[in-house]
Design a protein around this motif. Sequence first.
Motif, PDB file in Angstrom:
ATOM      1  N   LEU A   1     -76.905  28.071 -33.598  1.00 43.27           N
ATOM      2  CA  LEU A   1     -78.205  28.482 -34.105  1.00 43.27           C
ATOM      3  C   LEU A   1     -78.947  29.362 -33.106  1.00 43.27           C
ATOM      4  O   LEU A   1     -79.666  30.286 -33.500  1.00 43.27           O
ATOM      5  CB  LEU A   1     -79.051  27.251 -34.438  1.00 43.27           C
ATOM      6  CG  LEU A   1     -78.561  26.402 -35.609  1.00 43.27           C
ATOM      7  CD1 LEU A   1     -79.518  25.238 -35.847  1.00 43.27           C
ATOM      8  CD2 LEU A   1     -78.422  27.220 -36.872  1.00 43.27           C
ATOM      9  N   GLY A   2     -78.801  29.078 -31.805  1.00 42.06           N
ATOM     10  CA  GLY A   2     -79.509  29.857 -30.802  1.00 42.06           C
ATOM     11  C   GLY A   2     -79.029  31.298 -30.759  1.00 42.06           C
ATOM     12  O   GLY A   2     -79.828  32.240 -30.866  1.00 42.06           O
ATOM     13  N   ILE A   3     -77.727  31.498 -30.616  1.00 42.74           N
ATOM     14  CA  ILE A   3     -77.182  32.858 -30.542  1.00 42.74           C
ATOM     15  C   ILE A   3     -77.004  33.457 -31.929  1.00 42.74           C
ATOM     16  O   ILE A   3     -77.447  34.580 -32.202  1.00 42.74           O
ATOM     17  CB  ILE A   3     -75.853  32.848 -29.771  1.00 42.74           C
ATOM     18  CG1 ILE A   3     -76.109  32.462 -28.312  1.00 42.74           C
ATOM     19  CG2 ILE A   3     -75.161  34.210 -29.862  1.00 42.74           C
ATOM     20  CD1 ILE A   3     -74.865  32.391 -27.463  1.00 42.74           C
ATOM     21  N   GLY A   4     -76.359  32.706 -32.834  1.00 43.60           N
ATOM     22  CA  GLY A   4     -76.120  33.232 -34.180  1.00 43.60           C
ATOM     23  C   GLY A   4     -77.405  33.485 -34.945  1.00 43.60           C
ATOM     24  O   GLY A   4     -77.607  34.559 -35.518  1.00 43.60           O
ATOM     25  N   GLY A   5     -78.301  32.489 -34.961  1.00 42.59           N
ATOM     26  CA  GLY A   5     -79.548  32.641 -35.695  1.00 42.59           C
ATOM     27  C   GLY A   5     -80.451  33.714 -35.117  1.00 42.59           C
ATOM     28  O   GLY A   5     -81.091  34.474 -35.850  1.00 42.59           O
ATOM     29  N   SER A   6     -80.490  33.813 -33.781  1.00 46.06           N
ATOM     30  CA  SER A   6     -81.344  34.816 -33.143  1.00 46.06           C
ATOM     31  C   SER A   6     -80.855  36.223 -33.448  1.00 46.06           C
ATOM     32  O   SER A   6     -81.644  37.118 -33.798  1.00 46.06           O
ATOM     33  CB  SER A   6     -81.380  34.586 -31.626  1.00 46.06           C
ATOM     34  OG  SER A   6     -81.902  33.307 -31.321  1.00 46.06           O
TER      35      SER A   6
END
Length: 565
Positions: free
Chosen positions: A484-489
């Motif tokens: 979520l941190g890398i993918g979502g950002s």
Amino acid sequence: MSWFVGQATALATNGTLSAMNMTCSEIIAEWDGQERCDIVSSAEACEQEGLINFNELAYCTLGGQNALAIPALILWVIILFYFLGLTADAFLCPNMLSISVCLHMPEHIAGVTFLAFANGAPDLFSVFSAISDGPETASMAFGAAFGASLVVCTVVVATIIFVQPFQFKRRPFVRDVVLFIVAVGCTLGILTDGKVTLVEASGLVALYGIYVIVVTVSHMVYKSDYFQRVDPLRPKAAIDALKAGEDRPLIRKNEAFMATSMHISSDFGFIASAHDDAMASTRALQEPQTTPFLKALSPIDADGWSESSRVWKVVQVCRAPMLMVLMLTTPVIIAKEEATWCRSLYMLQLLIAPITVMFLTMTGGNPIGSFPNWSVALLVGAAMALSVIVLLPSDRPPVLYRWLSLTGFIVAVVWVYIIADMAVDLLSTLGTLCGVSEALIGLLVMGLGNSVGDLAANVAVARNGFPTMAASACFGAPALNMLLGIGGSYLYVIVKSGDSVIFQDAVDRVQLQMSAFFLLGVLGFTSIYILCRNFYADRILGTVLVVAYAVFLATTIAVEVDQML
């Protein structure tokens, strides 16, 4: 006199023009003194969109003097990380828990959605802030993700083992480790490729969705009679015990959220933690209406003051101003059956909350029609406070009491994001001052800073007799933070810009790739060792994990020194 002014203006203008195609680090290395201050203040490369421009603070206010600026910024970093964890644990997590209770979410769904987000908020928002600042800070974002994962999978797991060796649960361990390895592998592929496309970012987020589906289906299967039919050799008592463990309510009677930690489910590997010291102050927010107003707002734990150590008394006094601001602006609704109600306090918080959000997001200068934003926010807050007076009773909690946590959730999210954004800007400036890469800052400083809360919470859970639950969170939570941190950002950035993000020349891929392979090695060794030991974690494994992190630290620093020479 006018001649000197004209010469200074011309010099600053020429310097700014020549700095247009330079990075902030190159600008700082090229100029010094007042000229550097003028260019840093005006160059686009040195702009920071947070509440404070730390580049101007370091090179103008503090004059770029390392002996003064570096210790001051390091102290500021420590303070920011402390309040980042405090805000997430004491203000965001309780409100997220209340929302999940209002939605009647099963324990396992809440654990991998709302509470996973709340527990990982410091990591998620730190990575999001670094990525949204542009390709130049991508190294810090990847470094923070890999660094925090390494700390949690080595130091935190080892500490839990030293507290009490334990037996992993087979199915959740295999599931979480496989997800973690896939997440690291996908992130490493993106890092090697040097760019992020819409498909790649969506794929990382989709992996998180698949994980939620797997957890949900797994829960349904093991809860049903089908589990007994496919495993006829399993004793019925064991099946009943498993069902009872997965069916237990989100909050049991007399189990207050205020304890050292509140566990969600050992089977699903997530811990929504709240430290005693942080929650002691917010506990007053839930006291009955008869509690004096000033006592309810006290940021110092008066009841435990006499028993506190001198060091802790100093900490409470030093943090009191910021904690008072958080308590004034952020409602905290505790999801427990014996909830109490303080209407006057909540009225004040509702009045202040919209103004707070407007100020933190810096939208006050954008008018809505012919009215400035601050006046609209003040009217909205006054209307909400008035609705509390008219519609809600003062002598008992209203029927929809827990739904009021939505306001607290929104304000807490804004606070966490703003503090994380300031931490990223500050670390970027500190890295430039110290002459180290942003990859190293992310791997070591942000990785360690965002993991202190995990260490404290998980060790507390282990000491309370739940080491398996604490260790399970060390594999499930970092994987989801990475997805979520890398993918979502990056998904947000790509959708907003309409194009893929290219950072091939902006990141230190040597450091980051080395850390990714090191993390994969740690996960592989841990998995093989646990399988060979019949899922039992002993102190030998803990010792090896501590040594592994020490080797990683030494290697990372050696590579950084080699690149600097």
